[in-house]
Design a protein around this motif. Structure first.
Motif, PDB file in Angstrom:
ATOM      1  N   SER A 190      -5.178  10.777  -0.352  1.00  0.00           N
ATOM      2  CA  SER A 190      -4.035   9.798  -0.248  1.00  0.00           C
ATOM      3  C   SER A 190      -4.315   9.156   1.058  1.00  0.00           C
ATOM      4  O   SER A 190      -3.581   8.063   1.283  1.00  0.00           O
ATOM      5  N   THR A 191      -5.288   9.451   2.068  1.00  0.00           N
ATOM      6  CA  THR A 191      -5.351   8.685   3.290  1.00  0.00           C
ATOM      7  C   THR A 191      -6.183   7.610   3.150  1.00  0.00           C
ATOM      8  O   THR A 191      -6.255   6.739   4.092  1.00  0.00           O
ATOM      9  N   TYR A 192      -6.751   7.416   1.895  1.00  0.00           N
ATOM     10  CA  TYR A 192      -7.642   6.276   1.572  1.00  0.00           C
ATOM     11  C   TYR A 192      -6.626   5.092   1.632  1.00  0.00           C
ATOM     12  O   TYR A 192      -5.697   4.790   0.923  1.00  0.00           O
ATOM     13  N   VAL A 193      -7.043   3.846   2.350  1.00  0.00           N
ATOM     14  CA  VAL A 193      -6.483   2.737   2.111  1.00  0.00           C
ATOM     15  C   VAL A 193      -6.967   1.652   1.600  1.00  0.00           C
ATOM     16  O   VAL A 193      -8.279   1.101   2.116  1.00  0.00           O
TER      17      VAL A 193
ATOM     18  N   SER B 228       5.253   6.501   7.290  1.00  0.00           N
ATOM     19  CA  SER B 228       5.330   8.013   7.459  1.00  0.00           C
ATOM     20  C   SER B 228       6.383   8.621   6.236  1.00  0.00           C
ATOM     21  O   SER B 228       6.916   9.634   6.335  1.00  0.00           O
ATOM     22  N   ASN B 229       6.359   7.738   5.087  1.00  0.00           N
ATOM     23  CA  ASN B 229       6.973   8.580   3.947  1.00  0.00           C
ATOM     24  C   ASN B 229       6.432   9.529   3.413  1.00  0.00           C
ATOM     25  O   ASN B 229       6.983  10.432   2.782  1.00  0.00           O
ATOM     26  N   GLN B 230       5.014   9.641   3.455  1.00  0.00           N
ATOM     27  CA  GLN B 230       4.031  10.536   2.734  1.00  0.00           C
ATOM     28  C   GLN B 230       3.651  11.499   3.652  1.00  0.00           C
ATOM     29  O   GLN B 230       3.468  11.144   4.977  1.00  0.00           O
ATOM     30  N   LYS B 231       3.478  12.930   3.335  1.00  0.00           N
ATOM     31  CA  LYS B 231       2.833  13.687   4.272  1.00  0.00           C
ATOM     32  C   LYS B 231       1.289  13.607   4.344  1.00  0.00           C
ATOM     33  O   LYS B 231       0.677  13.518   3.260  1.00  0.00           O
ATOM     34  N   ILE B 232       0.809  13.941   5.530  1.00  0.00           N
ATOM     35  CA  ILE B 232      -0.792  13.997   5.566  1.00  0.00           C
ATOM     36  C   ILE B 232      -1.175  14.979   4.659  1.00  0.00           C
ATOM     37  O   ILE B 232      -0.842  16.055   5.150  1.00  0.00           O
ATOM     38  N   PRO B 233      -2.215  14.747   3.888  1.00  0.00           N
ATOM     39  CA  PRO B 233      -2.692  16.196   3.185  1.00  0.00           C
ATOM     40  C   PRO B 233      -3.573  16.881   4.155  1.00  0.00           C
ATOM     41  O   PRO B 233      -4.357  16.383   5.086  1.00  0.00           O
TER      42      PRO B 233
ATOM     43  N   ASN C 257       0.777  -1.072  -0.089  1.00  0.00           N
ATOM     44  CA  ASN C 257       0.089  -0.171  -0.071  1.00  0.00           C
ATOM     45  C   ASN C 257       0.760   1.206  -0.109  1.00  0.00           C
ATOM     46  O   ASN C 257       1.697   1.319   0.553  1.00  0.00           O
ATOM     47  N   LYS C 258       0.262   2.371  -0.757  1.00  0.00           N
ATOM     48  CA  LYS C 258       1.083   3.694  -0.586  1.00  0.00           C
ATOM     49  C   LYS C 258       0.234   4.686   0.003  1.00  0.00           C
ATOM     50  O   LYS C 258       0.563   5.906  -0.230  1.00  0.00           O
ATOM     51  N   SER C 259      -0.872   4.239   0.737  1.00  0.00           N
ATOM     52  CA  SER C 259      -1.454   5.423   1.347  1.00  0.00           C
ATOM     53  C   SER C 259      -0.710   6.115   2.357  1.00  0.00           C
ATOM     54  O   SER C 259       0.261   5.495   3.076  1.00  0.00           O
ATOM     55  N   SER C 260      -0.972   7.477   2.365  1.00  0.00           N
ATOM     56  CA  SER C 260      -0.239   8.167   3.353  1.00  0.00           C
ATOM     57  C   SER C 260      -0.705   8.047   4.758  1.00  0.00           C
ATOM     58  O   SER C 260       0.154   8.510   5.731  1.00  0.00           O
ATOM     59  N   LEU C 261      -1.816   7.184   4.969  1.00  0.00           N
ATOM     60  CA  LEU C 261      -2.174   6.700   6.305  1.00  0.00           C
ATOM     61  C   LEU C 261      -0.959   5.649   6.849  1.00  0.00           C
ATOM     62  O   LEU C 261      -1.137   5.287   8.111  1.00  0.00           O
TER      63      LEU C 261
END
Length: 218
Positions: free
Chosen positions: A96-99, A79-84, A72-76
């Motif tokens: 992007s928080t959708y899993v 910690s690689n992606q920033k929470i929008p 999965n590449k969800s930001s949730l």
């Protein structure tokens, strides 16, 4: 004489505003609630800790299910992606928080658990009014999953009591049920205090404003 035995129910519980309200709703209806709490690799375990504390304080049976969604590449997750921090969430836009598949995975565990303990209800806190446009929180999704239960022939019903409630309506219901909202956690970030900037925090703030109540968690 035989004592009245409460009907068992499985509750998907994250300690968020929605799932905590649904837990108290199910208890108020007289169900013997068994909570499933998921640690699926989310970027913090604060919601897991909170959920376990709430369930324990209520004297409820609970299980923490540890699983992972490594592709999965969800930001949730992680910690690689920033929470929008969206100003406006447009209908049909999936953040992007959708899993992907998360609720389906959770329900699969819930069905297995319900069949094992002979529960005929699975309580789910999905909401299709004030939500982040997740495709597995829609009425269409819920209807499809109800059909899966019928196909399995297990007699289990998925109950989503706040499906058509706004966040304000959910909070008003929770206040009647004496939900301890100060013990709930909605923020996508796992800091000491809610960030107030992520989509979940904004939806929560919107709900308390609509309900005319100060958020006790702040």
């Amino acid at each position: 004489m035989k004592k009245n035995v409460k009907e068992k129910a499985v509750v998907l519980f994250s300690s968020g505003l929605d799932s905590t309200t649904v837990l108290y709703y199910a208890m108020n209806k007289g169900y013997d609630c068994h909570c499933l709490i998921f640690n699926y690799g989310q970027r913090h375990d604060k919601e897991v800790q909170n959920a376990a504390k709430v369930a324990k304080n209520l004297g409820l049976d609970y299980h923490i299910v540890k699983t992972s969604i490594p592709w999965n590449k969800s930001s949730l997750i992680g910690s690689n992606q920033k929470i929008p921090e969206h100003k406006i969430i447009k209908a049909g836009f999936v953040p992007s928080t959708y899993v992907p598949g998360r609720n389906t995975i959770f329900l699969s565990y819930a069905v297995s658990y319900a069949e094992t303990i002979k529960a005929k209800k699975i309580f789910l806190g999905i909401n299709a009014v004030d939500f982040s446009s997740y495709p597995d929180c829609t009425p269409q999704y819920l209807k499809a999953m109800q059909q899966v239960m019928k196909a399995l022939g297990n007699g289990i019903e998925i109950v989503a009591p706040i499906e058509k409630f706004s966040k304000g309506e959910i909070i008003k219901l929770g206040m009647k049920l004496k939900v301890p909202y100060e013990k709930t956690w909605s923020c996508y970030n796992g800091k000491n205090k809610p960030c107030g900037k992520c989509d979940s925090c904004k939806l929560r703030a919107k709900g308390f404003k609509e309900a005319g109540i100060n958020d006790p968690a702040l």
